[in-house]
Design an enzyme around this catalytic site. Structure first.
Site, short mmCIF file in Angstrom:
data_model
loop_
_atom_site.label_atom_id
_atom_site.label_comp_id
_atom_site.label_asym_id
_atom_site.label_seq_id
_atom_site.Cartn_x
_atom_site.Cartn_y
_atom_site.Cartn_z
N THR A 157 0.85 -1.18 0.00
CA THR A 157 0.00 0.00 0.00
C THR A 157 0.89 1.22 0.00
O THR A 157 1.96 1.22 0.60
CB THR A 157 -0.87 0.08 1.26
OG1 THR A 157 0.00 0.14 2.39
CG2 THR A 157 -1.75 -1.13 1.40
N TRP A 217 -19.98 15.72 11.77
CA TRP A 217 -19.02 15.33 10.75
C TRP A 217 -19.45 15.88 9.40
O TRP A 217 -20.60 15.77 9.01
CB TRP A 217 -18.96 13.81 10.63
CG TRP A 217 -18.22 13.12 11.73
CD1 TRP A 217 -17.69 13.69 12.85
CD2 TRP A 217 -17.94 11.72 11.83
NE1 TRP A 217 -17.10 12.73 13.64
CE2 TRP A 217 -17.24 11.51 13.04
CE3 TRP A 217 -18.22 10.62 11.02
CZ2 TRP A 217 -16.80 10.25 13.44
CZ3 TRP A 217 -17.79 9.36 11.41
CH2 TRP A 217 -17.08 9.18 12.63
N GLU A 233 -5.93 -3.89 0.07
CA GLU A 233 -6.17 -4.96 1.05
C GLU A 233 -7.34 -5.85 0.68
O GLU A 233 -7.64 -6.81 1.38
CB GLU A 233 -6.44 -4.33 2.44
CG GLU A 233 -5.23 -3.67 3.10
CD GLU A 233 -5.03 -2.21 2.69
OE1 GLU A 233 -5.62 -1.78 1.67
OE2 GLU A 233 -4.28 -1.50 3.38
N LYS A 250 -14.38 17.64 11.39
CA LYS A 250 -15.17 17.60 12.62
C LYS A 250 -15.47 19.04 13.03
O LYS A 250 -14.57 19.77 13.43
CB LYS A 250 -14.40 16.88 13.73
CG LYS A 250 -14.43 15.36 13.56
CD LYS A 250 -13.08 14.71 13.79
CE LYS A 250 -13.09 13.28 13.29
NZ LYS A 250 -11.88 12.91 12.53
#
Lengths: 538, 538
Positions: free
Chosen positions: B184, B441, B328, B436
């Site tokens: 990654t 959010w 992944e 935030k």
């Protein structure tokens, strides 16, 4: 070095979860045994499957238990597929056409602990009950109102479910765990048990849902005429849920009219059945002048698809595609999807390709082998014993004492076949039905297909009969179409242009019916008995 | 009770065998690094893969060895995929965009024994060589004529193959054996290694070839712009062979014109790439007035697909479908294929569905979890951390000392998402990029998408910057389109109608370029550094 990926098992319950997540509102429609149409969604079905799982646990079903079922294609049998398998138990689908003696044998052999059955089969179950050694409890697939006499001495399916919770927490287990079993309707000897694993059915679902196989997807509607009591209706109750395909279960009405009604009212786009079923439908269409505005494609398997059926359905804009497989193969090995360059040909030019059994699914390995055991080339010419290998192919029959596979791990299909350079499989015959004449092999199927193209022929069966000089020669046995009256000479002349000279039948005999086995195939063993001392004209 | 099915492993070599058997004549076309077009068939490719396998054995490659490759999408890298994996060795695809330091790290960390590279990357390899601790031999993906300076101190690929036999007998091994690995491009800390197994890539090939996923099949042509050096070009070199799909490898020419030429000349019907690539192609089309007569669909992944791109390609009759996944996850988790009832809607009505990431593939289990660890309902409203589970999802990073999964065995994606009742996934943000503000959010991606619909905006990135009262407020950072000159006020007014009031950006800044990571994603960490002490207008 090992991969570092999650060890998540391939379980049929995961197919159900996938369908509920993505295709919740997709319908499952059943013509019930009682008559009315039942319809619900995949989302609804999950709730009933959960109820059934809770009921089965209450009944005492344990991991590894065999649960027998003798039923039509209905939502109730569908629910059994997922609930029984999800619990780690094994659904043993029993073919009612086996008759009481063989059905008793398979239920005892599998040691079924419970037996579910449709009201239709109550007489069969009644006849077997005194002889069933392991069944602890019976359950009729009905409700209080409709069970009637059929429910005597049995639990009632809807009553079992009614009190149960509609949630169930499925647990994980080894993907090689048995999920279902089915006995072959062997034409000789006792039926033999084939035990499917979760892994084998999940992998076959992936493979058959590829566009190169059935090619159905979300928005399609599939009606399986092929019975759920034999090889899981060609795996469609699993694969359709994986693919988001609406399913229509025809229940007990498998005649041309019954099937037609469901194809029409549910706008079915794809169906699956043996040639006899397709023939019944075609005859119904021809008789009534009705059309098939929704049906696009159909899968035909179980025995060779005659050219007359391909052409017959082409008139209705329906493409019949041939598949080939066996109970021992879960069952699909090949599906005939034409590649683009063949699809571009004219209808006549396409026929020779459509008459083949198709190309193998991924992970189905095929080879043809000479009588001496040599592997032969896939050149479109050599024919030999067809042997197969793959993750959804049998390793051994249940409780078998003899090895099921060849020494090097292949399953011998008992078919004689040719494979061409583009992977197309052509079954030339069952190895035991091949006619051995003058040191050469003649395919009985080729002669049958040639005869079936005659407009006066409804069914055809060919066997080899004794010949003093040639060892065997082909005898063609015919069931005439209603109202037709072709002569033996006429039929022999008719088939000649389509056959090698060596395959020209020496004689034709007419009968009222051909003997059929439990899965609708012509029983050549019976034909051979009927014509045991037949003397060919000299 | 166990099923009685053959224990046949899911190996990538079986995909190759399937393709050779059924799709022998299907082409694989490459724009070579040298320039000319190379074309051969799947049948030809098998012979070269066999030669390569023999060459690798001669070089001393053993089961479990890691073989590094730094290359463009070409037939040579394709050959490495199958030959290395078929031997039970592990192909480590190295992303050249990692730069010399990180690339050195990953090659040393994986302990690559051999390193293959395209001539383009000879300078990178040259810079790394003194620091590579485990590489015993280098091989340039070229021939005697073209290797030149790039081949110094290295074997030459075509010379390696030339003397070898074109047959090879593949052996069977455990399907959980590693076949490939990819690191990654983590934006923080060292890159982390993901190790794929044969099983994981085979299963993903089945799943992505379903009509409910990519929906390509025999007769289609797929051009992967997404690089083979990153997550196996989204698995397409495996899945295309399973599905009989013609592949076109674009080599090093990934600009709009280069891609266009291949799409046109090879009649490509499907392509796959990140939004940046699609944007480049769209701009090329708009500039040149060219059309896309063959391309029907495309997969966009890696970051959110902006509405402007969907609408832009719809004008050319190309349907862009969004996918979502991760290194992944091998990497595909969801693909956005519209169900029939959505497909019937007007183009405008379809857009909200197309902007979602799609529905999960079979066997990809998804859940969303609150910050407290509670599993939240999939109701189209709750958002939370997205966690996944399935047979092609990572269990642990290579040589990781910390656990990779949650205590109950799920992989936390780091994404914040909503799932609706029909299974549609909507990524609202990376959890670390969520702004935030005042206890709520705000999704940075929503603001970016709103800005990208403005005709003067080429690229957009949003970060949260410090605010004395609200803790954080969104700052919108813009790269203008060539020739356009929108003002900050104009852009803020433009995005307002598409956003909740709380998400209206407090300020807009213009930059020449956004910092991009090795896989083309905007590096928010870099943006945060650039605007570390940014003061919002009060």
């Amino acid at each position: 070095m090992m991969g570092l990926m999650m060890d998540r098992p391939l379980l049929t319950t995961e197919i159900l979860k996938h369908a509920v997540r993505n295709y919740r509102k997709t319908e499952i429609v059943t013509r019930t045994v009682e008559g009315p149409i039942h319809r619900y969604t995949i989302g609804d079905s999950e709730k009933r499957i959960n109820k059934l799982a809770n009921a089965l646990v209450s009944m005492g079903v344990k991991v590894g238990d065999r649960i027998g079922v003798i039923g039509w294609n209905t939502n109730r049998q569908f629910e059994l597929y997922y609930a029984v398998g999800g619990l780690g138990a094994v659904l043993h689908t029993v073919n009612p056409r086996l008759g009481p003696e063989n059905a008793t044998f398979v239920i005892n052999h599998a040691e079924d602990k419970f037996l579910f059955y449709d009201t239709t089969f109550a007489p069969l179950v009644g006849a077997m009950r005194p002889h069933l050694k392991t069944v602890k409890e019976y359950c009729v697939l009905s409700d209080e109102e409709n069970a009637g006499e059929a429910g005597k001495g049995a639990a009632i399916y809807e009553s079992l479910l009614s009190g149960e919770s509609d949630t169930y927490s499925w647990t994980d287990f080894d993907e090689n765990t048995a999920v279902a079993m089915c006995y072959t309707s062997g034409t000789t000897g006792d039926p033999k048990g084939v035990v499917y694993s979760h892994r084998s059915l999940v992998l076959q679902s992936f493979a058959t849902m590829l566009p190169t196989a059935l090619g159905v997807t979300e928005g399609d509607t599939l009606l399986p005429v092929v019975p759920m009591f034999h090889v899981n209706a060609w795996n469609t109750p699993y694969s359709c849920l994986m693919g988001g395909v609406k399913q229509v279960f025809p229940g007990p009405r498998l005649d041309g009219e019954g099937i037609y009604e469901m194809l029409e009212s549910e706008k079915v786009t794809y169906s699956a059945g043996v040639p006899t079923v397709w023939l019944g439908l075609l005859q119904y269409l021809e008789k009534t002048g009705k059309e098939l505005p929704y049906l696009k494609k159909g899968l035909s398997g179980g025995s060779a698809l005659p050219e007359a059926l391909i052409r017959g359905f082409a008139k209705y804009d329906v493409e019949l595609q041939q598949g080939w497989g066996m109970t021992e193969m879960s069952p699909v090995g090949t599906v005939n999807t034409l590649p683009p360059h063949i699809r571009e040909l004219s209808a006549d030019e396409r026929i020779p390709y459509q008459l083949k059994a198709g190309r193998s699914l991924p992970f189905v390995d095929m080879r043809i082998v000479s009588p001496d055991g040599d592997v032969l080339p896939c050149d479109g010419e050599c024919d030999g014993q067809l042997q197969v290998r793959g993750p959804w192919i049998i390793s051994e029959y249940y409780k078998s004492e003899k090895p099921t596979l060849t020494d090097d791990g292949w399953f011998d299909t008992g078919d004689v076949a040719i494979i061409d350079e583009d992977g197309f499989l052509q079954i030339t015959d069952r190895s035991k039905d091949v006619i051995k004449t003058g040191g050469e092999w003649v395919s009985s199927i080729d002669i049958e297909n040639a005869a079936l193209s005659h407009e006066g022929v409804a069914q055809a069966g060919v066997i080899g009969v004794y010949h003093p000089k040639w060892q065997e020669r082909p005898l063609l046995i015919i069931v005439k179409k209603e109202g037709a009256n072709p002569s033996a000479e006429e039929i022999i002349e008719f088939v000649k242009p389509n056959l090698d000279k060596i395959a020209w039948p020496d004689a034709v005999e007419f009968v009222d019916d051909l003997p059929l086995g439990a899965t609708g195939k012509v029983l050549k063993t019976e034909l051979r008995k009927m014509f045991k001392d037949y003397e060919l004209p000299s």
